[in-house]
Design a protein around this motif. Structure first.
Motif, PDB file in Angstrom:
ATOM      1  N   THR A  45       0.804  -1.221   0.000  1.00  0.00           N
ATOM      2  CA  THR A  45       0.000   0.000   0.000  1.00  0.00           C
ATOM      3  C   THR A  45       0.839   1.274   0.000  1.00  0.00           C
ATOM      4  OG1 THR A  45      -0.192  -0.011   2.411  1.00  0.00           O
ATOM      5  CG2 THR A  45      -1.940  -1.134   1.159  1.00  0.00           C
ATOM      6  N   GLY A  46       2.147   1.169  -0.260  1.00  0.00           N
ATOM      7  CA  GLY A  46       2.983   2.364  -0.307  1.00  0.00           C
ATOM      8  C   GLY A  46       4.411   2.075   0.090  1.00  0.00           C
ATOM      9  N   ALA A  47       4.950   2.972   0.893  1.00  0.00           N
ATOM     10  CA  ALA A  47       6.353   2.862   1.291  1.00  0.00           C
ATOM     11  C   ALA A  47       6.490   3.210   2.767  1.00  0.00           C
ATOM     12  CB  ALA A  47       7.209   3.809   0.455  1.00  0.00           C
ATOM     13  N   LEU A  48       7.655   2.859   3.316  1.00  0.00           N
ATOM     14  CA  LEU A  48       7.947   3.230   4.698  1.00  0.00           C
ATOM     15  C   LEU A  48       9.367   3.764   4.766  1.00  0.00           C
ATOM     16  CD1 LEU A  48       9.891   0.923   6.368  1.00  0.00           C
ATOM     17  CD2 LEU A  48       7.921  -0.442   5.765  1.00  0.00           C
ATOM     18  N   ASP A  63       2.662  15.988   3.643  1.00  0.00           N
ATOM     19  CA  ASP A  63       1.453  15.458   3.005  1.00  0.00           C
ATOM     20  C   ASP A  63       1.641  14.005   2.592  1.00  0.00           C
ATOM     21  OD1 ASP A  63       0.024  17.827   3.221  1.00  0.00           O
ATOM     22  OD2 ASP A  63       0.649  18.556   1.249  1.00  0.00           O
ATOM     23  N   GLY A  64       0.666  13.182   2.922  1.00  0.00           N
ATOM     24  CA  GLY A  64       0.683  11.783   2.523  1.00  0.00           C
ATOM     25  C   GLY A  64       1.461  10.874   3.448  1.00  0.00           C
ATOM     26  N   VAL A  65       1.962  11.428   4.566  1.00  0.00           N
ATOM     27  CA  VAL A  65       2.767  10.644   5.506  1.00  0.00           C
ATOM     28  C   VAL A  65       1.952  10.423   6.785  1.00  0.00           C
ATOM     29  CG1 VAL A  65       4.897  10.572   6.858  1.00  0.00           C
ATOM     30  CG2 VAL A  65       4.898  11.594   4.571  1.00  0.00           C
ATOM     31  N   GLU A  66       1.931   9.164   7.234  1.00  0.00           N
ATOM     32  CA  GLU A  66       1.205   8.804   8.445  1.00  0.00           C
ATOM     33  C   GLU A  66       2.073   7.922   9.321  1.00  0.00           C
ATOM     34  OE1 GLU A  66      -2.362   6.829   7.254  1.00  0.00           O
ATOM     35  OE2 GLU A  66      -3.221   8.629   6.356  1.00  0.00           O
ATOM     36  N   GLU A  67       1.590   7.672  10.522  1.00  0.00           N
ATOM     37  CA  GLU A  67       2.291   6.742  11.405  1.00  0.00           C
ATOM     38  C   GLU A  67       2.260   5.355  10.786  1.00  0.00           C
ATOM     39  OE1 GLU A  67       2.017   6.596  15.677  1.00  0.00           O
ATOM     40  OE2 GLU A  67       0.726   8.358  15.582  1.00  0.00           O
ATOM     41  N   GLY A  77       9.134   5.673  15.176  1.00  0.00           N
ATOM     42  CA  GLY A  77      10.293   5.975  14.338  1.00  0.00           C
ATOM     43  C   GLY A  77      10.129   5.590  12.886  1.00  0.00           C
ATOM     44  N   LEU A  78       9.045   4.892  12.542  1.00  0.00           N
ATOM     45  CA  LEU A  78       8.756   4.530  11.154  1.00  0.00           C
ATOM     46  C   LEU A  78       7.540   5.311  10.684  1.00  0.00           C
ATOM     47  CD1 LEU A  78       9.059   0.646  11.307  1.00  0.00           C
ATOM     48  CD2 LEU A  78      10.614   2.189  10.152  1.00  0.00           C
ATOM     49  N   VAL A  79       7.577   5.765   9.443  1.00  0.00           N
ATOM     50  CA  VAL A  79       6.413   6.434   8.871  1.00  0.00           C
ATOM     51  C   VAL A  79       5.996   5.717   7.599  1.00  0.00           C
ATOM     52  CG1 VAL A  79       6.854   8.699   9.883  1.00  0.00           C
ATOM     53  CG2 VAL A  79       7.843   8.148   7.648  1.00  0.00           C
ATOM     54  N   ASP A  80       4.720   5.804   7.307  1.00  0.00           N
ATOM     55  CA  ASP A  80       4.106   5.176   6.148  1.00  0.00           C
ATOM     56  C   ASP A  80       3.758   6.266   5.138  1.00  0.00           C
ATOM     57  OD1 ASP A  80       3.041   2.964   4.775  1.00  0.00           O
ATOM     58  OD2 ASP A  80       1.035   3.351   5.561  1.00  0.00           O
ATOM     59  N   ALA A  85       1.090   9.653  -2.559  1.00  0.00           N
ATOM     60  CA  ALA A  85       2.145  10.606  -2.205  1.00  0.00           C
ATOM     61  C   ALA A  85       3.538  10.157  -2.632  1.00  0.00           C
ATOM     62  CB  ALA A  85       2.135  10.853  -0.694  1.00  0.00           C
ATOM     63  N   ILE A  86       3.765   8.855  -2.741  1.00  0.00           N
ATOM     64  CA  ILE A  86       5.124   8.363  -2.968  1.00  0.00           C
ATOM     65  C   ILE A  86       5.672   8.763  -4.335  1.00  0.00           C
ATOM     66  CG2 ILE A  86       4.572   6.072  -3.889  1.00  0.00           C
ATOM     67  CD1 ILE A  86       7.275   6.975  -1.288  1.00  0.00           C
TER      68      ILE A  86
END
Length: 109
Positions: A45-48, A63-67, A77-80, A85-86
């Motif tokens: 579903t995206g990147a981390l 924008d487009g970054v979540e926990e 310390g990691l974001v999704d 957005a990627i």
């Protein structure tokens, strides 16, 4: 395949100038290890990005970054980063800089 190969290739190009980089299958996708430490990765579903707790709040303001959560738990310390957005080159560049700053402070494995 649990991840988008095109997204993995995009990330590989972002990481092209780094040495001591290794790809490891993890979390149903691919993680990129720099000096043996997880730096970033792609999943279905995206990147981390591993930005560390120090940069976590700053990354979440983008924008487009979540926990990053796994099995309902926040992964500190990691974001999704969402698939929408990627594709933003500037966003990936900023997140990679935060991740490199954090992982550069860790001892090589």
């Amino acid at each position: 395949m649990a991840y988008d190969e095109g997204l993995a290739e995009l990330m590989r190009r972002d990481l092209d100038d780094l040495f001591d980089l290794k790809e490891v299958r993890m979390f149903g996708g691919i993680c990129f290890m720099h000096h043996g430490n997880m730096l970033c990765g792609v999943h279905k579903t995206g990147a981390l990005y591993r930005v560390g707790k120090e940069h976590h709040s700053k990354a979440l303001m983008l924008d487009g970054v979540e926990e990053m959560t796994m099995t309902g738990r926040s992964m500190g310390g990691l974001v999704d980063v969402s698939l929408d957005a990627i594709g933003d080159d500037e966003l990936r560049c900023e997140l990679l800089a935060l991740a490199l700053d954090f992982t550069g402070s860790l001892p090589a494995k």
